[in-house]
Design a protein around this motif. Sequence first.
Motif, short mmCIF file in Angstrom:
data_model
loop_
_atom_site.label_atom_id
_atom_site.label_comp_id
_atom_site.label_asym_id
_atom_site.label_seq_id
_atom_site.Cartn_x
_atom_site.Cartn_y
_atom_site.Cartn_z
N GLY A 117 0.80 -1.22 0.00
CA GLY A 117 0.00 0.00 0.00
C GLY A 117 0.83 1.26 0.00
N THR A 118 2.05 1.17 -0.50
CA THR A 118 2.93 2.34 -0.61
C THR A 118 3.49 2.39 -2.03
N PRO A 119 2.68 2.76 -3.02
CA PRO A 119 3.12 2.74 -4.42
C PRO A 119 4.47 3.42 -4.61
N VAL A 120 5.19 2.96 -5.59
CA VAL A 120 6.58 3.37 -5.77
C VAL A 120 6.73 4.88 -5.98
N VAL A 121 5.74 5.54 -6.53
CA VAL A 121 5.85 6.98 -6.77
C VAL A 121 5.91 7.76 -5.46
N VAL A 122 5.29 7.21 -4.37
CA VAL A 122 5.36 7.90 -3.08
C VAL A 122 6.42 7.29 -2.17
N SER A 123 6.71 6.00 -2.31
CA SER A 123 7.71 5.38 -1.44
C SER A 123 9.13 5.63 -1.92
N ASP A 124 9.32 5.83 -3.22
CA ASP A 124 10.64 6.12 -3.78
C ASP A 124 10.50 7.17 -4.88
N PRO A 125 10.06 8.39 -4.50
CA PRO A 125 9.71 9.40 -5.51
C PRO A 125 10.84 9.83 -6.42
#
Length: 380
Positions: free
Chosen positions: A336-344
């Motif tokens: 529940g932490t899509p890559v765009v927010v977890s590794d911006p």
Amino acid sequence: MSDSIKSIVLERLGQIKGPDLEGDIVSLGLVSDVFVSDGRVAFSITVPAERAQELEPLRQAAEKVVKEIEGVENAMVALTAERAPGSARNTAPKPAPRQPQRAPEEQAPAKPGVPGIKHIIAVASGKGGVGKSTTTANLALGMAANGLRVGVLDADIYGPSVPRLFNVSGRPETVSGRVLKPLEGYGIKVMSMGFMVEEETPMIWRGPMVISALTQMLREVAWGDLDVLVVDMPPGTGDAQLTMAQQVPLAGAVIVSTPQDLALIDARKGLNMFKRVDVPVLGIIENMSYFLCPDCGGRHDIFGHGGARAEAERLGVPFLGEIPLTMKIRETSDAGTPVVVSDPEGAVAGIYKDIATKVVAGIQQSAASQDRAAPKIVFD
């Protein structure tokens, strides 16, 4: 508890007269199986197709009596319009009356928009399992990272994935009447059938129920002011896709496919469906385009490579980009932490943001060239 509510629902519905005021809608066999989950009640009422509009008050009466039951938070009631067996075959079609020719500049009525929403786009695929929902979430987050106000509507009634992807749960609050307040995850306003039922509860619904639920989640939600509403479509070319294409002024559709031929065959069907209903195709995304080995860093074309790009060129639609198959995308989506927010700042997030920029440019170009005009119709 749900069984007791179901019994009370059927008892109350048994007080409502049938279409011709003879008998009641339960004893006449017009009520479908009643679905109950955490205070949410859903069912359909079967009526003759030609009388569906006339019998709308019957639907409203059924909805009213169910909402008055203690323990019921909301009711979703749909009319299922069915013709008597053989009626369509035994009636010879009457010739349509001759219509006066329209002026060339006259256009078909515009589809009603959703207040506060500037543009609505659909993210679709011809088949399941191509990563459409994960792409939808990261695409929406990419747009938000580029400064847009974004919402996501999870139109996949049978298999909603958006709540898990945005790590949001709970029941939407009622703002007024039937209007619901969307939940929010990472700054994105989200609405999904997954908020109404438990994650493991199967949705065994007919088409009219799906259409009713989709319409309510779209038009009876307090979306507020949004630049873009991204709709995560179910796979295929069924009721949900046609409902969106025919009743909503879609700014365009994004097609997601994997590189192999079998996926591209189905993606082509989805693309052609949108073209037939005059929805601009903003482009094709090749998901799981290649695999990056986390150990050696090597690249492997597990599903082939370049098929979606070649298909886009062949069909004359934009190719939006290649998204690799990586462990990080899978892990962050499941968490529940899509890559765009977890590794911006990562490379994969950069790909999604670049695709988001291209999609927004396509929306603007489509709006400028077509001015949201419906196709002209001329009667001979």
